[in-house]
Design an enzyme around this catalytic site. Sequence first.
Site, short mmCIF file in Angstrom:
data_model
loop_
_atom_site.label_atom_id
_atom_site.label_comp_id
_atom_site.label_asym_id
_atom_site.label_seq_id
_atom_site.Cartn_x
_atom_site.Cartn_y
_atom_site.Cartn_z
CG ASP A 193 0.88 16.08 -3.58
OD1 ASP A 193 0.80 15.74 -4.77
OD2 ASP A 193 0.68 15.30 -2.63
CG ASP A 198 1.33 12.47 -0.08
OD1 ASP A 198 1.35 13.12 -1.15
OD2 ASP A 198 0.86 11.33 0.01
CG ASP A 200 -4.42 12.05 -5.15
OD1 ASP A 200 -5.53 11.60 -4.86
OD2 ASP A 200 -4.15 12.52 -6.28
O1 LIG Z 1 0.94 14.08 -7.01
P1 LIG Z 1 -0.34 13.65 -6.37
O2 LIG Z 1 -1.43 14.66 -6.49
O3 LIG Z 1 -0.15 13.20 -4.95
O4 LIG Z 1 -0.79 12.38 -7.21
C1 LIG Z 1 -0.10 11.13 -7.08
C2 LIG Z 1 -1.04 10.01 -7.46
O5 LIG Z 1 -2.20 10.20 -6.63
C3 LIG Z 1 -3.32 9.36 -6.87
O6 LIG Z 1 -3.04 8.08 -6.36
C4 LIG Z 1 -2.89 8.07 -4.95
O7 LIG Z 1 -4.13 8.46 -4.33
C5 LIG Z 1 -5.25 7.58 -4.57
C6 LIG Z 1 -6.49 8.19 -3.95
O8 LIG Z 1 -6.31 8.45 -2.59
C7 LIG Z 1 -4.92 6.18 -4.01
O9 LIG Z 1 -6.00 5.28 -4.26
C8 LIG Z 1 -3.62 5.67 -4.67
O10 LIG Z 1 -3.24 4.42 -4.10
C9 LIG Z 1 -2.47 6.68 -4.47
O11 LIG Z 1 -1.31 6.27 -5.17
C10 LIG Z 1 -3.69 9.35 -8.33
O12 LIG Z 1 -4.74 8.45 -8.55
C11 LIG Z 1 -2.50 9.08 -9.22
O13 LIG Z 1 -2.87 9.18 -10.57
C12 LIG Z 1 -1.43 10.12 -8.93
O14 LIG Z 1 -0.31 9.92 -9.76
#
Ligand SMILES: O=P(O)(O)OC[C@H]1O[C@H](O[C@H]2O[C@H](CO)[C@@H](O)[C@H](O)[C@H]2O)[C@H](O)[C@@H](O)[C@@H]1O
Length: 309
Positions: free
Chosen positions: A50, A255, A52
Amino acid sequence: MTKHGAVVVPEDAVVAAAAVGWMEKHPSALGKFEALAAAAKGKRIVVFLDYDGTLSPIVEDPDRAVMTDEMRDAVRGVAARFPTAIVSGRCRDKVLSFVGLEELYYAGSHGMDIQGPTNAAASKGGEEEEESVLCQPAREFLPMIGEAYAALVEKVEGVIPGAKVENNKFCLSVHFRRVDERRWGAVADQVRAVLRGYPRLRLTQGRKVLEVRPAIKWDKGEALRFLLSALGFSAAGDGEDDGDDDDAFPIYIGDDRTDEDAFRVLRARGHGAGILVSRFPKDTCASFSLRDPGEVKDFLRKLVTCAAA
Ligand SMILES: O=P(O)(O)OC[C@H]1O[C@H](O[C@H]2O[C@H](CO)[C@@H](O)[C@H](O)[C@H]2O)[C@H](O)[C@@H](O)[C@@H]1O
């Protein structure tokens, strides 16, 4: 300690005991590395990551969730030894620009946009992009997602300070991390109001983000199955003599709630390892845990060292 004759256990002790119990059920993938390597012996490791919260730490601004050069080196090392895929809620192009490694598979939009390595296609010249796209099961939703994006920008981002709508091509993220906590409910209400006009889109929640996606039976778990099959392994991992190679040992590290779909697939396969990245006990189908992206990097480095030995 007693209070009115009853034994009172300090709250911190209860929390600590729960954490110990949770760690027994989901031990550290670093601490159990040797056991994990032994389970993978004779099988072919396939790595799913994954983005983020796994490869990059969670930050306030989604556009600044960059990955360190050390993490990039660790992922590059893993990809040189094992088929490796990034499985993210982000749109594929954005996650590719953050990771910057063309030799990987990328499954963007929660697995709804899967692309193979672009380094090989690029060297052939010509229609690299089309050649490397492997699966887009929600293609027909593109116009609808575009419309919903415009509506959410107007009705949520334009109305609630701090709210941000991110267009992830086949899905949308409505961020509320920077919204005053007292208005989180209002964000959810506004999003639901917009979605009443789009009954074929569904809503799920991640880390301070509301995720809008096509209501089709496709998620990160299906993407994991698809990629295993594309790599020539059995998607079911059921040991059936169906011509597919059942010898994969998939390792999935993530995560968030959307990663649970992939952890469930691994549980059902009965082999492979789901690793949850979390500092706190959480309900999860993962078998192992790592505390943060720093530990993920250490784990990836160990995998590389172990493969080289
Ligand atoms: O599947 P992932 O790669 O984990 O993506 C899930 C979402 O991640 C991002 O948002 C998350 O991370 C951001 C940066 O650290 C944070 O600001 C936010 O609050 C988190 O939810 C991304 O911006 C999303 O589009 C993804 O869906």
